[in-house]
Design an enzyme around this catalytic site. Structure first.
Site, PDB file in Angstrom:
ATOM      1  N   TYR A 112      -2.362  -1.555  10.101  1.00 18.34           N
ATOM      2  CA  TYR A 112      -2.378  -1.614   8.636  1.00 18.34           C
ATOM      3  C   TYR A 112      -1.031  -1.133   8.084  1.00 18.34           C
ATOM      4  O   TYR A 112      -0.409  -1.779   7.243  1.00 18.34           O
ATOM      5  CB  TYR A 112      -3.524  -0.741   8.102  1.00 18.34           C
ATOM      6  CG  TYR A 112      -3.702  -0.798   6.604  1.00 18.34           C
ATOM      7  CD1 TYR A 112      -4.421  -1.835   6.022  1.00 18.34           C
ATOM      8  CD2 TYR A 112      -3.152   0.170   5.768  1.00 18.34           C
ATOM      9  CE1 TYR A 112      -4.601  -1.903   4.647  1.00 18.34           C
ATOM     10  CE2 TYR A 112      -3.315   0.114   4.400  1.00 18.34           C
ATOM     11  CZ  TYR A 112      -4.044  -0.921   3.839  1.00 18.34           C
ATOM     12  OH  TYR A 112      -4.204  -0.985   2.473  1.00 18.34           O
ATOM     13  N   SER A 172       0.852  -1.192   0.000  1.00 18.55           N
ATOM     14  CA  SER A 172       0.000   0.000   0.000  1.00 18.55           C
ATOM     15  C   SER A 172       0.883   1.236   0.000  1.00 18.55           C
ATOM     16  O   SER A 172       2.052   1.180   0.401  1.00 18.55           O
ATOM     17  CB  SER A 172      -0.864   0.004   1.271  1.00 18.55           C
ATOM     18  OG  SER A 172      -1.399   1.280   1.526  1.00 18.55           O
ATOM     19  N   LYS A 204       1.812  -3.309   5.977  1.00 22.57           N
ATOM     20  CA  LYS A 204       2.170  -2.998   4.592  1.00 22.57           C
ATOM     21  C   LYS A 204       3.670  -2.715   4.441  1.00 22.57           C
ATOM     22  O   LYS A 204       4.256  -2.997   3.394  1.00 22.57           O
ATOM     23  CB  LYS A 204       1.315  -1.837   4.067  1.00 22.57           C
ATOM     24  CG  LYS A 204      -0.183  -2.177   3.990  1.00 22.57           C
ATOM     25  CD  LYS A 204      -0.457  -3.408   3.130  1.00 22.57           C
ATOM     26  CE  LYS A 204      -1.942  -3.710   2.982  1.00 22.57           C
ATOM     27  NZ  LYS A 204      -2.211  -4.896   2.142  1.00 22.57           N
TER      28      LYS A 204
HETATM   29  N1  NAD Z   1      -8.579   0.081  -2.041  1.00 21.86           N
HETATM   30  C1  NAD Z   1      -7.495   0.816  -1.783  1.00 21.86           C
HETATM   31  O1  NAD Z   1      -7.530   2.058  -1.821  1.00 21.86           O
HETATM   32  C2  NAD Z   1      -6.186   0.119  -1.453  1.00 21.86           C
HETATM   33  C3  NAD Z   1      -5.016   0.900  -1.408  1.00 21.86           C
HETATM   34  C4  NAD Z   1      -3.817   0.271  -1.103  1.00 21.86           C
HETATM   35  C5  NAD Z   1      -3.780  -1.090  -0.875  1.00 21.86           C
HETATM   36  N2  NAD Z   1      -4.937  -1.826  -0.924  1.00 21.86           N
HETATM   37  C6  NAD Z   1      -4.850  -3.276  -0.666  1.00 21.86           C
HETATM   38  O2  NAD Z   1      -5.462  -3.989  -1.718  1.00 21.86           O
HETATM   39  C7  NAD Z   1      -5.812  -5.299  -1.241  1.00 21.86           C
HETATM   40  C8  NAD Z   1      -7.207  -5.637  -1.721  1.00 21.86           C
HETATM   41  O3  NAD Z   1      -8.153  -4.830  -1.013  1.00 21.86           O
HETATM   42  P1  NAD Z   1      -9.359  -4.091  -1.755  1.00 21.86           P
HETATM   43  O4  NAD Z   1      -9.058  -2.651  -1.730  1.00 21.86           O
HETATM   44  O5  NAD Z   1      -9.681  -4.740  -3.021  1.00 21.86           O
HETATM   45  O6  NAD Z   1     -10.522  -4.307  -0.649  1.00 21.86           O
HETATM   46  P2  NAD Z   1     -11.816  -5.244  -0.668  1.00 21.86           P
HETATM   47  O7  NAD Z   1     -12.349  -5.184   0.726  1.00 21.86           O
HETATM   48  O8  NAD Z   1     -12.731  -4.843  -1.761  1.00 21.86           O
HETATM   49  O9  NAD Z   1     -11.229  -6.701  -0.967  1.00 21.86           O
HETATM   50  C9  NAD Z   1     -10.471  -7.407  -0.008  1.00 21.86           C
HETATM   51  C10 NAD Z   1     -10.843  -8.887  -0.089  1.00 21.86           C
HETATM   52  O10 NAD Z   1     -10.084  -9.610   0.897  1.00 21.86           O
HETATM   53  C11 NAD Z   1     -10.953 -10.557   1.496  1.00 21.86           C
HETATM   54  N3  NAD Z   1     -10.469 -10.965   2.823  1.00 21.86           N
HETATM   55  C12 NAD Z   1     -10.525 -10.286   3.991  1.00 21.86           C
HETATM   56  N4  NAD Z   1     -10.028 -11.018   4.989  1.00 21.86           N
HETATM   57  C13 NAD Z   1      -9.625 -12.191   4.447  1.00 21.86           C
HETATM   58  C14 NAD Z   1      -9.009 -13.351   4.973  1.00 21.86           C
HETATM   59  N5  NAD Z   1      -8.724 -13.464   6.297  1.00 21.86           N
HETATM   60  N6  NAD Z   1      -8.720 -14.370   4.138  1.00 21.86           N
HETATM   61  C15 NAD Z   1      -9.024 -14.280   2.815  1.00 21.86           C
HETATM   62  N7  NAD Z   1      -9.628 -13.202   2.266  1.00 21.86           N
HETATM   63  C16 NAD Z   1      -9.906 -12.165   3.072  1.00 21.86           C
HETATM   64  C17 NAD Z   1     -12.286  -9.844   1.557  1.00 21.86           C
HETATM   65  O11 NAD Z   1     -13.379 -10.745   1.739  1.00 21.86           O
HETATM   66  C18 NAD Z   1     -12.317  -9.135   0.213  1.00 21.86           C
HETATM   67  O12 NAD Z   1     -12.903  -9.942  -0.789  1.00 21.86           O
HETATM   68  C19 NAD Z   1      -5.653  -5.250   0.274  1.00 21.86           C
HETATM   69  O13 NAD Z   1      -4.439  -5.884   0.647  1.00 21.86           O
HETATM   70  C20 NAD Z   1      -5.576  -3.760   0.568  1.00 21.86           C
HETATM   71  O14 NAD Z   1      -4.864  -3.481   1.752  1.00 21.86           O
HETATM   72  C21 NAD Z   1      -6.134  -1.244  -1.219  1.00 21.86           C
END
Ligand code: NAD
Length: 290
Positions: free
Chosen positions: A156, A142, A160
């Site tokens: 978090y 992230s 990361k």
């Molecule tokens: N959306 C953003 O702005 C952003 C920015 C930087 C990093 N990220 C990272 O991107 C990745 C994906 O997140 P996203 O933004 O798509 O969010 P999201 O909530 O839409 O998707 C995350 C998915 O992870 C699943 N999940 C949660 N706990 C779990 C577990 N214990 N085992 C298996 N699956 C699990 C959830 O059910 C969900 O389907 C994450 O690592 C997040 O930290 C997101």
């Protein structure tokens, strides 16, 4: 990797957001797909969508914080497709509050999913990946790993940074031991339109709900203000697919913001002037900032 078509991709957190988009992009490349997620209904729906579009795909309900679950995911992958070439350790959650008030089980939950999930994925799948002619690991970090924010979400941020460190170390090791035949990338998305801010939907029963942080309202307002400009997950997935082909370590869908953070880190080291994070990140407590 030179070739994606016909290969096998495993994506964790594949039922929503960036993971769902990655699965869709890999399917469009003609890959066979294994979708892993803790949310069973959303996982079934995602698998159904890909299958009805003709993709060879299975879904495996997986808690990435559990080594046994991740081993079962690897076993199911081999049983169905006999190989794995691309592993995306992508599942993630956010949680926390002001540092001194963060319950221990919040630390354990967030680090369990975001950091141990990546450790389990790399440990479990590496022997399988090394057995292929070419393979690639993508770990989702992230912008928090480049800027030390967001406030009120220390677990978090720590997770990361951990994913970035793990990925760099593994990159150097696999470059030395496989000559890059097994590539490693770290994905550093900017603000992306997903359900990440609804992470508590996956907080296990029994894990304490932390009190609101001093930054909660300001953060909410900052994110709302930046949300219209947030990236679509499909664009993130496009950048990831290109990075796998190009063997790029840093995968930066919001490259200019990432370069700015890196330059500010350097300035901080040289001048002691702390960096100022980009859009959507609170820098003041609610009383002063809202
Ligand atoms: N959306 C953003 O702005 C952003 C920015 C930087 C990093 N990220 C990272 O991107 C990745 C994906 O997140 P996203 O933004 O798509 O969010 P999201 O909530 O839409 O998707 C995350 C998915 O992870 C699943 N999940 C949660 N706990 C779990 C577990 N214990 N085992 C298996 N699956 C699990 C959830 O059910 C969900 O389907 C994450 O690592 C997040 O930290 C997101």
């Amino acid at each position: 990797m030179r070739q994606l078509t016909g290969r096998v991709a495993v994506v964790t957190g594949a039922a929503s957001g960036i993971g769902r988009a990655l699965a869709g992009r890999f399917a469009a490349e003609g890959m066979r797909c294994v979708l892993a997620d803790i949310e069973e209904d959303a996982l079934s729906a995602a698998v159904g969508e890909l299958r009805s579009a003709g993709t060879p795909v299975i879904g495996v309900r997986t808690d990435v914080a559990s080594a046994a679950d991740v081993q079962a995911l690897a076993d199911a992958t081999i049983a169905e497709f006999g190989a794995v070439h691309v592993l995306c350790n992508n599942a993630g959650v956010g949680g926390g509050t002001d540092f001194a008030r963060i319950p221990l089980d919040t630390w354990e939950w967030v680090l369990g999913v975001n950091l141990w999930g990546v450790i389990h994925g790399c440990r479990t799948f590496l022997p399988l990946l090394v057995g292929q002619d070419e393979a690639h690991i993508v770990n989702t970090s992230s912008m928090a790993a480049l800027n030390g924010h967001p406030l009120g979400l220390a677990p978090y941020t720590v997770s990361k940074f951990g994913v970035l460190g793990l990925s760099q170390n593994l990159f150097f090791e696999l470059t030395a031991t496989t000559g890059g035949r097994v590539g490693v990338s770290v994905l550093i998305p900017g603000l992306t339109r997903t359900r990440i801010f609804e992470s508590t939907r996956n907080r296990p029963a029994g894990v304490t709900e932390p009190p609101a942080s001093s930054f909660a309202n300001t953060s909410r307002a900052m994110i709302a203000g930046a949300w219209d400009e947030a990236m679509q997950p499909s664009l993130v997935a496009d950048v990831v697919a290109d990075a796998i082909r190009e063997q790029r370590f840093y995968v930066l869908p919001c490259a200019d913001e990432a370069y700015d953070m890196a330059q500010q880190q350097l300035r901080w080291m040289r001048t002691n002037e702390p960096l100022v994070p980009g859009p959507g990140v609170a820098r003041t407590a609610d009383a002063a900032g809202s």
